[in-house]
Design an enzyme around this catalytic site. Structure first.
Site, PDB file in Angstrom:
ATOM      1  CB  CYS A 299      -3.731  13.103  14.036  1.00  0.00           C
ATOM      2  SG  CYS A 299      -2.872  14.467  13.187  1.00  0.00           S
TER       3      CYS A 299
ATOM      4  CG  HIS B  65      -4.878  10.613  -0.062  1.00  0.00           C
ATOM      5  ND1 HIS B  65      -4.937   9.291  -0.436  1.00  0.00           N
ATOM      6  CD2 HIS B  65      -6.073  11.158  -0.420  1.00  0.00           C
ATOM      7  CE1 HIS B  65      -6.115   9.024  -0.965  1.00  0.00           C
ATOM      8  NE2 HIS B  65      -6.817  10.149  -0.993  1.00  0.00           N
TER       9      HIS B  65
ATOM     10  CB  CYS C  45       0.833  15.761  10.387  1.00  0.00           C
ATOM     11  SG  CYS C  45       0.654  14.412  11.585  1.00  0.00           S
TER      12      CYS C  45
ATOM     13  CB  CYS D  22       0.412  10.848  11.420  1.00  0.00           C
ATOM     14  SG  CYS D  22      -0.585  11.578  12.743  1.00  0.00           S
TER      15      CYS D  22
ATOM     16  CB  CYS E 231      -5.139   5.071  -0.999  1.00  0.00           C
ATOM     17  SG  CYS E 231      -4.047   6.077  -2.056  1.00  0.00           S
TER      18      CYS E 231
ATOM     19  CB  CYS F 290      27.109 -16.739  -8.690  1.00  0.00           C
ATOM     20  SG  CYS F 290      27.240 -15.307  -7.594  1.00  0.00           S
TER      21      CYS F 290
ATOM     22  CB  CYS G 150      17.983 -30.980  -9.765  1.00  0.00           C
ATOM     23  SG  CYS G 150      18.590 -31.135 -11.444  1.00  0.00           S
TER      24      CYS G 150
ATOM     25  CB  CYS H  84      -9.027 -24.813   5.471  1.00  0.00           C
ATOM     26  SG  CYS H  84      -8.677 -23.184   4.762  1.00  0.00           S
TER      27      CYS H  84
ATOM     28  CB  CYS I 160       2.285 -17.666  -1.451  1.00  0.00           C
ATOM     29  SG  CYS I 160       4.086 -17.415  -1.488  1.00  0.00           S
TER      30      CYS I 160
END
Length: 427
Positions: A198, A215, A218, A221, A245, A304, A321, A389, A394
């Site tokens: 700002c 950098h 405020c 923002c 950045c 798992c 599979c 196209c 991804c």
């Protein structure tokens, strides 16, 4: 004698008006006090362990004025510092005595403070590198040491000698770093900066500085910016708003800006994104679980750790599979999906209604995805092409690839792939 007492009182009153309570504390019961002197650094010092230091803990000067000060005797004093050696403290103490003697019997406390604050490092020949005292140099000298030294030497007067000591046997480097960080933040908070979004000038206390790039924005923002990105699930965009950045705010900065609830979402999505980009991590295919599982490179199967379900890794990546698909299970799905209501009730009573319906729904969903989508050749994420196209990007990992042959395309001149005629960019 009365003249000395008056000069002492005038000097102490003047010092009270010059220095604030953090720098000077007077002992009201006698002519004594303590200075906390912040030594000025000509530029950020570099410690022996490669740390940039802009602020050092204060050097303590404790004093007591004898009755015949300033006409005949110098103040009794002690120097305490955690980052100077005993030899360095002794050199400073000797210089303070020389400064008093050079006055010819005038008040000297203010001159002492100014010397220690502005010229101490130059006097000790400390420039770009500050070597912290080691354990063997951290000998402590107290008033008893001074008394013994005084008794062993001829007395020129009745004045007790100065005391030099360090406040710890081993210098705590972390205390120095913490003090430096606190003082750096204090200086930042009192400085005015222009917000990079700002362009309004605000005090640093109302701003945030990103540590990676430096950098400054405020808080208002940056809060709106981070809130929008987290709400939309765009975790990669929670970065520096400055153009070109890629620096990111620290997690603690994000938490202070957006609050606990949004930060929990940010933390969860950030972890999810990190795991998604790890080649050795897959997710448990059970819908009721979905936990992250680390896969060993030499194994085609995984288990798992949360629900103990074992599964094929290739099936999770590619959703196909040959070893995992059972003809009997496929026939069961077809039987249930095409059977009459009586047949469906029979299968539901045998295998469970919720199990059968979930199995059919999952089968139909996977069949639709297998027909209408392809896997990203880099991260294996399911991609649906709904127009445009054949040069695809991804949405998960950002990899460019050809929709026709699933070849990975370079970010520079990706269209060259379609110039050889094997694949068409538009069809």
């Amino acid at each position: 004698m009365n003249a000395d007492i008056e000069e002492q009182e005038d000097e102490l009153l003047a010092l009270n008006s010059i220095f604030d309570s953090e720098e000077f504390v007077r002992d009201g019961s006698k002519s004594a006090g303590e200075f906390r002197i912040s030594v000025e650094l000509p530029f950020p010092n570099l410690l022996g362990m490669q740390y940039d230091i802009s602020f050092l803990p204060p050097l303590l000067l404790t004093f007591e004025l004898p009755d015949d000060y300033p006409s005949s005797s110098a103040p009794s004093f002690s120097l305490t510092c955690s980052w100077l050696t005993h030899m360095q403290l002794s050199a400073l103490g000797a210089q303070l005595i020389d400064l008093y003697q050079a006055t010819g019997g005038a008040v000297v406390l203010f001159s002492w403070v100014q010397f220690l604050k502005e010229d101490a490092l130059r006097f000790l020949d400390i420039h770009a590198l500050l070597e912290l005292p080691s354990d063997e140099h951290s000998t402590q000298y107290d008033s008893l040491d001074s008394l013994n030294a005084a008794l062993s030497e001829p007395k020129n007067n009745q004045q007790s000698g100065p005391t030099y000591r360090q406040d710890c046997n081993a210098v705590d480097l972390w205390k120095l770093l913490i003090y430096n960080a606190a003082q750096t933040q204090k200086a930042f908070s009192a400085t005015v900066f222009d917000c990079g979004v700002c362009f309004v000038g605000l005090l640093g206390s109302d701003c945030v500085q990103l540590p990676e790039c430096g950098h400054i924005f405020c808080k208002v923002c940056l809060t709106k910016f981070c809130t929008l990105q987290i709400t939309e699930g765009n975790i990669k965009a929670v970065s520096c708003p400055e153009a070109d950045c890629s620096a990111t705010p620290t997690p603690s900065q994000v938490k202070c800006l957006v609050g606990e609830e949004l930060f929990s979402r940010y933390d969860r999505l950030l972890l999810q994104s990190t795991l998604d980009h790890m080649a050795d991590v897959v997710y448990c295919p059970r819908r009721v679980c979905g936990s992250a599982v680390i896969v060993e490179k030499s194994s085609a199967a995984a288990q798992c750790s949360v629900c103990s379900f074992a599964f094929c890794v290739a099936y999770v990546h590619l959703k196909r599979c040959s070893d995992c698909a059972s003809e009997g299970l496929s026939a069961l799905w077809d039987d249930y999906a095409s059977g009459s209501k009586q047949r469906q009730r029979l299968l539901e009573s045998r295998y469970g209604r919720s199990t059968m319906r979930a199995t059919v729904e999952e089968c139909l969903s996977e069949d639709w995805m297998a027909f209408n989508s392809k896997n990203c050749p880099h991260c294996f994420w399911k991609i649906q092409k709904n127009g445009g196209c054949n040069m695809m990007t991804c949405s998960q990992c950002g990899q460019l690839f050809c929709w026709s042959c699933l070849t990975r395309l370079p970010s520079h001149r990706a269209g060259k792939h379609f110039e050889n005629g094997l694949c068409y960019q538009y069809q």
